[in-house]
Design an enzyme around this catalytic site. Structure first.
Site, PDB file in Angstrom:
ATOM      1  CE  LYS A 152      -2.485 -14.653   8.880  1.00  0.00           C
ATOM      2  NZ  LYS A 152      -1.817 -14.585   7.591  1.00  0.00           N
ATOM      3  NE  ARG A 206      -2.004  -1.406   3.668  1.00  0.00           N
ATOM      4  CZ  ARG A 206      -2.232  -1.354   4.830  1.00  0.00           C
ATOM      5  NH1 ARG A 206      -3.397  -0.734   5.260  1.00  0.00           N
ATOM      6  NH2 ARG A 206      -1.399  -1.559   5.795  1.00  0.00           N
ATOM      7  CB  THR A 258       7.140  -8.124  11.740  1.00  0.00           C
ATOM      8  OG1 THR A 258       6.251  -8.283  12.247  1.00  0.00           O
ATOM      9  CG2 THR A 258       8.270  -9.327  11.414  1.00  0.00           C
ATOM     10  CD  GLU A 259       6.095  -1.604   9.842  1.00  0.00           C
ATOM     11  OE1 GLU A 259       4.858  -1.612   9.212  1.00  0.00           O
ATOM     12  OE2 GLU A 259       7.008  -1.001   9.733  1.00  0.00           O
ATOM     13  CB  VAL A 296       7.567 -13.189  13.513  1.00  0.00           C
ATOM     14  CG1 VAL A 296       8.896 -12.653  12.697  1.00  0.00           C
ATOM     15  CG2 VAL A 296       7.415 -14.538  12.956  1.00  0.00           C
ATOM     16  CE1 TYR A 298      -3.456 -12.709  11.713  1.00  0.00           C
ATOM     17  CE2 TYR A 298      -2.921 -13.943  13.690  1.00  0.00           C
ATOM     18  CZ  TYR A 298      -2.765 -13.363  12.578  1.00  0.00           C
ATOM     19  OH  TYR A 298      -1.342 -13.736  12.001  1.00  0.00           O
TER      20      TYR A 298
END
Length: 254
Positions: free
Chosen positions: A157, A34, A188-189, A186, A153
């Site tokens: 998944k 995006r 990350t963001e 993990v 969520y």
């Protein structure tokens, strides 16, 4: 002749790590996401570091018409995609189902399930025409088990897990491999997005143990993609050593 990889959600985290690793391995890259500025900066960096050929296409995977028009507008030579990495995905909120946010639910379902389908629908047809290809879907430990307040969520998944099996079956006659990669924790963001920019709360997710990093997952994806033609890695669940299940993590305290 160089192979081509298309990576969704390439602007950060696992997608960005995959872009770096596949560029290092000599692939041509189609990077989508995006945030056009991040895509262009990453493309410039990959070209400088690895002399990589990179095309960028900025769209939101939730927008079906944007997905179709953006991908179909790529030049013909860029449509010969060898590897598709369906990485774009997110989680929003951590509330029990009776307190869930309707808008958060829509974003997760539209991104994690429908977005994956939109991109796969276009690219899989290119692979069918070419008689080969490899699709890698990024799932989660949340696609294998449900944890408290993970409800929607986790459901998305689980859908990715099911779709990976279905795609593997449907595309088998056309020589197309399908791999599902399911990471545990993990860093990350991901948690920053889940908690809508609350970095302090996001950091607490990883307190007291060493989580996976994006590079760990990129290397697992590369392992799956680089197997001999007669080998397919159907499914891979990857956890940090401190994590046994979605909600069972050993944390060290000072």
């Amino acid at each position: 002749m160089s192979k081509t990889v298309l990576i969704t959600g390439a602007t950060s985290g696992i997608g960005e790590a995959c872009a770096n690793l596949f560029a290092y391995q000599g692939y041509k890259l189609i990077l989508t996401g995006r945030r056009l500025d991040r895509l262009e900066n990453l493309a410039s960096s990959l070209n400088e570091q690895h002399n990589a050929e990179v095309a960028v296409s900025s769209f939101d995977v939730r927008d079906r018409e944007a997905v179709i028009s953006s991908l179909e507008s790529l030049p013909h030579e860029w449509k010969q995609v060898d590897v598709l990495i369906n990485n774009a995905g997110l989680s929003l909120g951590l509330d029990p189902v009776h307190k869930g946010d309707y808008d958060d639910w829509d974003v997760m379902i539209d991104t994690n399930v429908k977005g994956l389908l939109y991109v796969s629908r276009v690219v899989s047809n290119w692979m069918v025409d070419g008689g080969a290809g490899h699709i890698v879907n990024i799932g989660s430990i949340a696609g294998k088990e449900v944890y408290p307040n993970g409800n929607v969520y986790c459901a998305t998944k689980h859908a990715v897990d099911a779709l990976s099996k279905a795609m593997r079956t449907d595309l088998l006659p056309y020589g197309i491999k399908v791999t599902a990669i399911h990471p545990g924790a993990v860093e990350t963001e991901f948690s920053i997005v889940r908690f809508k920019g609350d970095e302090e709360r996001a950091q607490k997710v990883y307190d007291g143990f060493e989580p996976l990093v994006a590079q760990d997952i990129a290397e697992a994806i590369w392992f799956a993609v680089s197997r001999p033609a007669h080998v397919n890695i159907n499914d891979m669940l990857i956890m940090p050593a401190a994590q046994a299940t979605a909600s069972n993590i050993i944390r060290k305290r000072d």
